[in-house]
Design a protein around this motif. Structure first.
Motif, PDB file in Angstrom:
ATOM      1  N   PHE A 110       8.051   1.451  -6.530  1.00  0.00           N
ATOM      2  CA  PHE A 110       7.751   0.157  -5.935  1.00  0.00           C
ATOM      3  C   PHE A 110       8.089   0.238  -4.448  1.00  0.00           C
ATOM      4  O   PHE A 110       9.129   0.783  -4.076  1.00  0.00           O
ATOM      5  N   VAL A 111       7.204  -0.298  -3.616  1.00  0.00           N
ATOM      6  CA  VAL A 111       7.476  -0.419  -2.175  1.00  0.00           C
ATOM      7  C   VAL A 111       7.397  -1.905  -1.840  1.00  0.00           C
ATOM      8  O   VAL A 111       6.332  -2.514  -1.932  1.00  0.00           O
ATOM      9  N   LYS A 165       4.208  -1.936   4.628  1.00  0.00           N
ATOM     10  CA  LYS A 165       4.366  -1.553   3.212  1.00  0.00           C
ATOM     11  C   LYS A 165       3.151  -0.782   2.688  1.00  0.00           C
ATOM     12  O   LYS A 165       3.289   0.234   2.017  1.00  0.00           O
ATOM     13  N   THR A 166       1.953  -1.292   2.992  1.00  0.00           N
ATOM     14  CA  THR A 166       0.739  -0.650   2.469  1.00  0.00           C
ATOM     15  C   THR A 166       0.603   0.765   2.993  1.00  0.00           C
ATOM     16  O   THR A 166       0.306   1.693   2.231  1.00  0.00           O
ATOM     17  N   GLY A 177       3.033   2.929   1.127  1.00  0.00           N
ATOM     18  CA  GLY A 177       2.608   3.120  -0.255  1.00  0.00           C
ATOM     19  C   GLY A 177       1.428   4.055  -0.387  1.00  0.00           C
ATOM     20  O   GLY A 177       1.396   4.918  -1.275  1.00  0.00           O
ATOM     21  N   ALA A 217       1.329   7.601  -2.273  1.00  0.00           N
ATOM     22  CA  ALA A 217       0.344   7.822  -3.334  1.00  0.00           C
ATOM     23  C   ALA A 217      -0.428   9.109  -3.088  1.00  0.00           C
ATOM     24  O   ALA A 217      -0.705   9.877  -4.019  1.00  0.00           O
ATOM     25  N   ILE A 254      -2.355   2.682  -6.269  1.00  0.00           N
ATOM     26  CA  ILE A 254      -1.644   1.479  -5.850  1.00  0.00           C
ATOM     27  C   ILE A 254      -1.945   0.302  -6.772  1.00  0.00           C
ATOM     28  O   ILE A 254      -3.103   0.036  -7.097  1.00  0.00           O
ATOM     29  N   SER A 291      -1.367  -3.604  -6.350  1.00  0.00           N
ATOM     30  CA  SER A 291      -0.958  -4.591  -5.356  1.00  0.00           C
ATOM     31  C   SER A 291      -0.132  -5.703  -5.993  1.00  0.00           C
ATOM     32  O   SER A 291      -0.459  -6.195  -7.073  1.00  0.00           O
ATOM     33  N   TYR A 333      -6.939   1.503  -5.771  1.00  0.00           N
ATOM     34  CA  TYR A 333      -6.044   0.343  -5.802  1.00  0.00           C
ATOM     35  C   TYR A 333      -6.454  -0.593  -6.934  1.00  0.00           C
ATOM     36  O   TYR A 333      -7.597  -0.583  -7.404  1.00  0.00           O
ATOM     37  N   LEU A 381       2.089   3.138  -8.269  1.00  0.00           N
ATOM     38  CA  LEU A 381       2.900   2.694  -7.135  1.00  0.00           C
ATOM     39  C   LEU A 381       2.588   1.225  -6.880  1.00  0.00           C
ATOM     40  O   LEU A 381       1.464   0.880  -6.527  1.00  0.00           O
ATOM     41  N   CYS A 382       3.566   0.380  -7.096  1.00  0.00           N
ATOM     42  CA  CYS A 382       3.389  -1.047  -6.881  1.00  0.00           C
ATOM     43  C   CYS A 382       3.825  -1.378  -5.454  1.00  0.00           C
ATOM     44  O   CYS A 382       4.932  -1.043  -5.046  1.00  0.00           O
ATOM     45  N   VAL A 383       2.928  -2.021  -4.693  1.00  0.00           N
ATOM     46  CA  VAL A 383       3.197  -2.302  -3.286  1.00  0.00           C
ATOM     47  C   VAL A 383       2.927  -3.783  -3.004  1.00  0.00           C
ATOM     48  O   VAL A 383       1.840  -4.282  -3.298  1.00  0.00           O
TER      49      VAL A 383
END
Length: 319
Positions: free
Chosen positions: A7-8, A16-17, A20, A24, A31, A33, A63, A99-101
């Motif tokens: 998680f970011v 952040k993006t 992330g 990734a 990702i 979101s 994403y 990866l949750c951003v």
């Protein structure tokens, strides 16, 4: 612990993006979101939906949970949880890393703290009873019955308050308790990275980004959404850029400069509330690995990779 995701998180305008997406790319991930407005089609400039960020020289980073519904639907926390778990399982099945951003604290916390949310069944009798009450009566009921409001947008209009009361009553019922006990969801074991910058720099970035958005189509975007059928009340309920620009277009804010002044202040206050939410998560025992407060994205990415290496985190193999 066997970590299976990253998680970011952090406040608005801190990169952040970008972090992330680079992680990734390095770790064979995709990702998810965690942004409460990027889920909506058409909310592009105001929500910071910079889709070009997902295209790197090394290739496109897939994403999820962006552009998944229209403004005709009110996307909520339950919708996010369902969407997150579906995406999480799909990414894992394909041998990639989720990866949750995002910066919507409640969305992030709902996964990290495993909120057991379930859909609220229809109850026409209760709805009719509540609909007969005034706005002020409904507000008093909601405050009395709900120990902690999720957010002040629940006071947005009468319909929203009715929904909030009905959801709260169901969530505290025995029926709901039994359903929650039977829930089976994928186990999410994340390494959580927090990222922010010095407050003065965050304010500077917010102001610069807002100027760019106002100069490059934000007002026209909101104008177009209204022209295509979105009521002013609906647009204002989306908060920040959409609320203030809607008020400007209705003549409630007298000038573009005043719009910038009010909106810039509101976004800065929002960023503080985001950081408060993350501190609240830490107080609950959530481990957040804060990255260095360096403006350079690459430096923060390298710091994150070093932490992952120290934890024995394994990169997903390319398929």
């Amino acid at each position: 612990m066997s970590y299976n995701s990253i998680f970011v998180i952090g406040p608005t305008a801190v990169g952040k993006t970008a972090i992330g997406v680079q992680l990734a790319s390095r770790l064979n991930g995709e990702i998810i979101s965690a942004d409460s407005r990027q889920v909506y089609k058409g909310l592009d400039i105001g929500s910071g939906k910079d889709l070009a960020d997902y295209d790197l020289p090394t290739g496109h980073i897939p994403y999820h949970l962006i552009d998944v519904c229209t403004l005709q639907k009110e996307y909520n926390l339950f919708d996010f949880q369902e969407g997150f778990y579906d995406a999480f399982e799909d990414i894992q099945k394909r041998g990639k890393l989720p990866l949750c951003v995002g910066g919507t604290g409640m969305y992030v916390d709902s996964i990290v703290s495993n909120y057991n949310m379930i859909p609220t069944p229809e109850n026409p009798e209760m709805y009719a009873e509540l609909s007969a009450k005034s706005y002020d009566e409904l507000k008093e009921i909601l405050i009395r019955e709900k120990e902690k409001l999720h957010n002040t947008t629940e006071f947005g209009d009468k319909e929203r308050i009715i929904k909030a009361i009905m959801i709260n009553r169901f969530n505290t019922s025995e029926e709901c308790k039994k359903i929650r006990e039977s829930l089976v969801r994928p186990k999410v074991e994340p390494v959580i990275f927090g990222t922010t910058l010095e407050r003065s720099l965050v304010r500077e970035k917010i102001a610069r980004r807002l100027r760019e958005r106002l100069d490059h189509g934000l007002i026209e975007e909101v104008e177009g959404l209204h022209a295509n059928g979105a009521e002013w009340e609906r647009l204002e309920s989306l908060g920040l850029e959409y609320r203030f620009v809607s008020q400007y277009l209705q003549g409630k804010i007298e000038s573009k400069e005043k719009l910038f002044e009010l909106l810039n202040l509101a976004i800065g206050q929002f960023a503080k509330r985001q950081e408060t939410w993350f501190r609240f998560m830490e107080k609950k025992g959530v481990k957040i690995n804060w990255l260095p407060r360096e403006e350079d994205v690459n430096a923060r990415v390298e710091a994150a990779l070093a932490i992952l290496n120290s934890l024995g985190f394994r990169k997903k193999s390319k398929s």
